[in-house]
Motif scaffolding. Structure first.
Motif, PDB file in Angstrom:
ATOM      1  N   VAL A 156       0.847  -1.196   0.000  1.00 23.63           N
ATOM      2  CA  VAL A 156       0.000   0.000   0.000  1.00 23.63           C
ATOM      3  C   VAL A 156       0.881   1.244   0.000  1.00 23.63           C
ATOM      4  CG1 VAL A 156      -1.695   1.350   1.307  1.00 23.63           C
ATOM      5  CG2 VAL A 156      -1.934  -1.140   1.157  1.00 23.63           C
ATOM      6  N   LEU A 157       0.587   2.144  -0.917  1.00 27.12           N
ATOM      7  CA  LEU A 157       1.260   3.448  -0.967  1.00 27.12           C
ATOM      8  C   LEU A 157       0.268   4.493  -0.457  1.00 27.12           C
ATOM      9  CD1 LEU A 157       1.815   6.300  -2.593  1.00 27.12           C
ATOM     10  CD2 LEU A 157       3.785   5.018  -1.761  1.00 27.12           C
ATOM     11  N   PHE A 158       0.607   5.155   0.642  1.00 28.54           N
ATOM     12  CA  PHE A 158      -0.227   6.228   1.175  1.00 28.54           C
ATOM     13  C   PHE A 158       0.164   7.526   0.475  1.00 28.54           C
ATOM     14  CE2 PHE A 158      -0.148   3.083   4.616  1.00 28.54           C
ATOM     15  CZ  PHE A 158      -1.492   2.976   4.908  1.00 28.54           C
ATOM     16  N   GLN A 159      -0.759   8.048  -0.343  1.00 27.65           N
ATOM     17  CA  GLN A 159      -0.524   9.289  -1.069  1.00 27.65           C
ATOM     18  C   GLN A 159      -1.078  10.424  -0.214  1.00 27.65           C
ATOM     19  OE1 GLN A 159      -1.217   9.330  -5.362  1.00 27.65           O
ATOM     20  NE2 GLN A 159      -2.284  11.287  -5.171  1.00 27.65           N
ATOM     21  N   VAL A 160      -0.175  11.177   0.416  1.00 31.82           N
ATOM     22  CA  VAL A 160      -0.555  12.183   1.403  1.00 31.82           C
ATOM     23  C   VAL A 160      -0.830  13.505   0.699  1.00 31.82           C
ATOM     24  CG1 VAL A 160       0.156  13.391   3.489  1.00 31.82           C
ATOM     25  CG2 VAL A 160       0.887  11.008   3.108  1.00 31.82           C
ATOM     26  N   HIS A 161      -2.076  13.926   0.688  1.00 32.00           N
ATOM     27  CA  HIS A 161      -2.461  15.163   0.014  1.00 32.00           C
ATOM     28  C   HIS A 161      -2.196  16.355   0.928  1.00 32.00           C
ATOM     29  CE1 HIS A 161      -5.361  13.139  -3.079  1.00 32.00           C
ATOM     30  NE2 HIS A 161      -4.095  12.821  -3.237  1.00 32.00           N
ATOM     31  N   ARG A 162      -1.427  17.302   0.407  1.00 29.98           N
ATOM     32  CA  ARG A 162      -1.109  18.523   1.129  1.00 29.98           C
ATOM     33  C   ARG A 162      -1.979  19.662   0.617  1.00 29.98           C
ATOM     34  NH1 ARG A 162       1.019  16.929   5.751  1.00 29.98           N
ATOM     35  NH2 ARG A 162       3.121  16.031   5.596  1.00 29.98           N
ATOM     36  N   HIS A 163      -2.425  20.520   1.548  1.00 31.60           N
ATOM     37  CA  HIS A 163      -3.310  21.638   1.214  1.00 31.60           C
ATOM     38  C   HIS A 163      -2.671  22.930   1.709  1.00 31.60           C
ATOM     39  CE1 HIS A 163      -6.637  18.811   0.282  1.00 31.60           C
ATOM     40  NE2 HIS A 163      -6.093  18.102   1.262  1.00 31.60           N
ATOM     41  N   ALA A 164      -2.636  23.935   0.839  1.00 32.13           N
ATOM     42  CA  ALA A 164      -2.045  25.235   1.198  1.00 32.13           C
ATOM     43  C   ALA A 164      -3.085  26.069   1.933  1.00 32.13           C
ATOM     44  CB  ALA A 164      -1.554  25.944  -0.054  1.00 32.13           C
ATOM     45  N   CYS A 200       4.637  -0.802   2.936  1.00 29.22           N
ATOM     46  CA  CYS A 200       4.014   0.479   2.604  1.00 29.22           C
ATOM     47  C   CYS A 200       5.072   1.564   2.485  1.00 29.22           C
ATOM     48  CB  CYS A 200       2.966   0.880   3.652  1.00 29.22           C
ATOM     49  SG  CYS A 200       3.654   1.395   5.246  1.00 29.22           S
ATOM     50  N   ASP A 201       4.632   2.689   1.968  1.00 27.29           N
ATOM     51  CA  ASP A 201       5.437   3.901   1.935  1.00 27.29           C
ATOM     52  C   ASP A 201       4.472   5.071   1.913  1.00 27.29           C
ATOM     53  OD1 ASP A 201       7.617   5.534   1.946  1.00 27.29           O
ATOM     54  OD2 ASP A 201       8.492   4.779   0.089  1.00 27.29           O
ATOM     55  N   HIS A 202       5.019   6.269   2.115  1.00 26.79           N
ATOM     56  CA  HIS A 202       4.209   7.481   2.195  1.00 26.79           C
ATOM     57  C   HIS A 202       4.846   8.543   1.303  1.00 26.79           C
ATOM     58  CE1 HIS A 202       3.923   5.151   5.901  1.00 26.79           C
ATOM     59  NE2 HIS A 202       2.693   5.618   6.043  1.00 26.79           N
ATOM     60  N   VAL A 203       4.053   9.095   0.370  1.00 26.34           N
ATOM     61  CA  VAL A 203       4.552  10.096  -0.573  1.00 26.34           C
ATOM     62  C   VAL A 203       3.616  11.296  -0.547  1.00 26.34           C
ATOM     63  CG1 VAL A 203       5.013  10.607  -3.004  1.00 26.34           C
ATOM     64  CG2 VAL A 203       5.665   8.384  -2.062  1.00 26.34           C
ATOM     65  N   GLU A 204       4.192  12.487  -0.473  1.00 25.12           N
ATOM     66  CA  GLU A 204       3.381  13.696  -0.462  1.00 25.12           C
ATOM     67  C   GLU A 204       2.958  14.076  -1.882  1.00 25.12           C
ATOM     68  OE1 GLU A 204       4.843  16.377   3.213  1.00 25.12           O
ATOM     69  OE2 GLU A 204       6.361  16.048   1.671  1.00 25.12           O
ATOM     70  N   ALA A 205       1.736  14.591  -1.994  1.00 24.09           N
ATOM     71  CA  ALA A 205       1.221  15.073  -3.277  1.00 24.09           C
ATOM     72  C   ALA A 205       0.491  16.391  -3.035  1.00 24.09           C
ATOM     73  CB  ALA A 205       0.289  14.046  -3.905  1.00 24.09           C
ATOM     74  N   PHE A 206       0.467  17.216  -4.075  1.00 27.72           N
ATOM     75  CA  PHE A 206      -0.130  18.550  -3.990  1.00 27.72           C
ATOM     76  C   PHE A 206      -1.155  18.674  -5.119  1.00 27.72           C
ATOM     77  CE2 PHE A 206       4.055  18.449  -2.241  1.00 27.72           C
ATOM     78  CZ  PHE A 206       3.987  19.207  -1.086  1.00 27.72           C
ATOM     79  N   PRO A 207      -2.398  18.215  -4.871  1.00 27.62           N
ATOM     80  CA  PRO A 207      -3.398  18.131  -5.942  1.00 27.62           C
ATOM     81  C   PRO A 207      -3.654  19.430  -6.685  1.00 27.62           C
ATOM     82  CG  PRO A 207      -4.134  16.942  -3.989  1.00 27.62           C
ATOM     83  CD  PRO A 207      -2.907  17.698  -3.595  1.00 27.62           C
ATOM     84  N   ALA A 236       1.569  13.104  -7.979  1.00 26.19           N
ATOM     85  CA  ALA A 236       0.866  11.895  -8.413  1.00 26.19           C
ATOM     86  C   ALA A 236       1.803  10.950  -9.165  1.00 26.19           C
ATOM     87  CB  ALA A 236      -0.328  12.261  -9.281  1.00 26.19           C
ATOM     88  N   ARG A 237       2.675  11.510 -10.012  1.00 25.39           N
ATOM     89  CA  ARG A 237       3.626  10.674 -10.741  1.00 25.39           C
ATOM     90  C   ARG A 237       4.573   9.955  -9.767  1.00 25.39           C
ATOM     91  NH1 ARG A 237       5.968  11.184 -15.861  1.00 25.39           N
ATOM     92  NH2 ARG A 237       5.235  13.342 -16.091  1.00 25.39           N
ATOM     93  N   GLU A 238       5.105  10.726  -8.802  1.00 26.80           N
ATOM     94  CA  GLU A 238       6.036  10.136  -7.840  1.00 26.80           C
ATOM     95  C   GLU A 238       5.366   9.058  -6.999  1.00 26.80           C
ATOM     96  OE1 GLU A 238       7.446  14.122  -9.081  1.00 26.80           O
ATOM     97  OE2 GLU A 238       5.520  13.309  -8.408  1.00 26.80           O
ATOM     98  N   ALA A 239       4.095   9.286  -6.633  1.00 27.56           N
ATOM     99  CA  ALA A 239       3.379   8.298  -5.832  1.00 27.56           C
ATOM    100  C   ALA A 239       3.173   7.002  -6.610  1.00 27.56           C
ATOM    101  CB  ALA A 239       2.038   8.870  -5.378  1.00 27.56           C
ATOM    102  N   LEU A 240       2.777   7.122  -7.876  1.00 26.69           N
ATOM    103  CA  LEU A 240       2.565   5.913  -8.672  1.00 26.69           C
ATOM    104  C   LEU A 240       3.884   5.191  -8.938  1.00 26.69           C
ATOM    105  CD1 LEU A 240       0.814   3.964 -10.166  1.00 26.69           C
ATOM    106  CD2 LEU A 240       0.673   5.563 -12.083  1.00 26.69           C
ATOM    107  N   ASP A 241       4.946   5.945  -9.208  1.00 31.12           N
ATOM    108  CA  ASP A 241       6.269   5.317  -9.385  1.00 31.12           C
ATOM    109  C   ASP A 241       6.671   4.548  -8.127  1.00 31.12           C
ATOM    110  OD1 ASP A 241       6.680   6.158 -11.984  1.00 31.12           O
ATOM    111  OD2 ASP A 241       7.812   7.950 -11.416  1.00 31.12           O
ATOM    112  N   ARG A 242       6.423   5.146  -6.967  1.00 30.96           N
ATOM    113  CA  ARG A 242       6.800   4.479  -5.720  1.00 30.96           C
ATOM    114  C   ARG A 242       5.922   3.253  -5.469  1.00 30.96           C
ATOM    115  NH1 ARG A 242      10.328   2.232  -3.206  1.00 30.96           N
ATOM    116  NH2 ARG A 242      10.046   2.012  -0.959  1.00 30.96           N
ATOM    117  N   ALA A 243       4.639   3.330  -5.833  1.00 34.98           N
ATOM    118  CA  ALA A 243       3.762   2.172  -5.680  1.00 34.98           C
ATOM    119  C   ALA A 243       4.266   1.002  -6.527  1.00 34.98           C
ATOM    120  CB  ALA A 243       2.332   2.544  -6.073  1.00 34.98           C
ATOM    121  N   ILE A 244       4.681   1.297  -7.752  1.00 38.15           N
ATOM    122  CA  ILE A 244       5.226   0.256  -8.625  1.00 38.15           C
ATOM    123  C   ILE A 244       6.481  -0.343  -7.999  1.00 38.15           C
ATOM    124  CG2 ILE A 244       6.292  -0.176 -10.874  1.00 38.15           C
ATOM    125  CD1 ILE A 244       4.433   2.077 -11.973  1.00 38.15           C
TER     126      ILE A 244
END
Length: 202
Positions: A136-144, A165-172, A178-186
């Motif tokens: 499981v890759l936890f894609q952590v959504h950050r909000h400004a 598992c791993d945890h990757v930050e994303a900024f929707p 999103a690219r980094e999260a999917l790469d890490r999930a793979i």
């Protein structure tokens, strides 16, 4: 001369629920791929992607778990008995090689992320899977938002745990991460396999 067998796609499931613009996320991933085929309709449940990995590409089957999130507190088996959409989502969990679980990175929503992880565990068991075998890759959504304190990534990693598992930050809003999260999930899936190859989901 025989034609070489085409590699089977890696099946990635985004366990999103109906919030957080899941269909926009799917279209964003399609835009990052070398080529993409998204299911038709205003609420597509998945897509076939050719994902860039250096000079090569990796075939992906990306599925969304969305409708199940209308009632997180209900067992997925009961929802699947009444909804074709949830039944298809349960089938996707049966085939998943790796799961991406988007979570809200704001401190006050950290407990909700833990609840979603527990629900995912129960859903995988209902799908006949052993949760500890599914990365499981936890894609952590950050909000400004200065009025919403963000949880530190180290705190999130301690609160949201999984066997692999791993945890990757994303900024929707900025369409970053999103690219980094999917790469890490793979990469999580490949690390589980011990090679860069793929096999069928158990």
């Amino acid at each position: 001369m025989s034609t070489p067998a085409q590699p089977q796609p890696l099946h990635v499931v985004y366990y999103t629920g109906p919030t957080g613009s899941p269909y926009r996320l799917l279209r964003h991933l399609a835009g990052l791929a070398r080529s993409a085929s998204i299911e038709s309709g205003p609420t597509p449940a998945g897509a076939q992607l050719l994902w860039p990995r250096g000079a090569a590409t990796l075939p992906l089957r990306v599925s969304l778990v969305v409708t199940r999130g209308v009632a997180w507190h209900e067992p997925i088996e009961g929802l699947a008995a009444e909804s074709d959409e949830v039944r298809a989502e349960l089938e996707a969990l049966k085939r998943a090689h790796v799961i991406v679980l988007p979570v809200d990175g704001r401190a006050r929503w950290l407990a909700l992320g833990g609840h979603r992880a527990r629900t995912l565990r129960a859903d995988l068991i209902a799908a006949g899977r052993r949760p500890e075998q599914v990365p499981v890759l936890f894609q952590v959504h950050r909000h400004a938002d200065p009025n919403e304190p963000a949880a530190a990534l180290s705190d999130i990693a301690r609160a949201l745990v999984w066997t692999r598992c791993d945890h990757v930050e994303a900024f929707p809003r900025e369409k970053r991460g999103a690219r980094e999260a999917l790469d890490r999930a793979i990469a999580l899936h490949e690390a589980r396999q011990g090679t860069s190859g793929r096999d069928s989901a158990p």
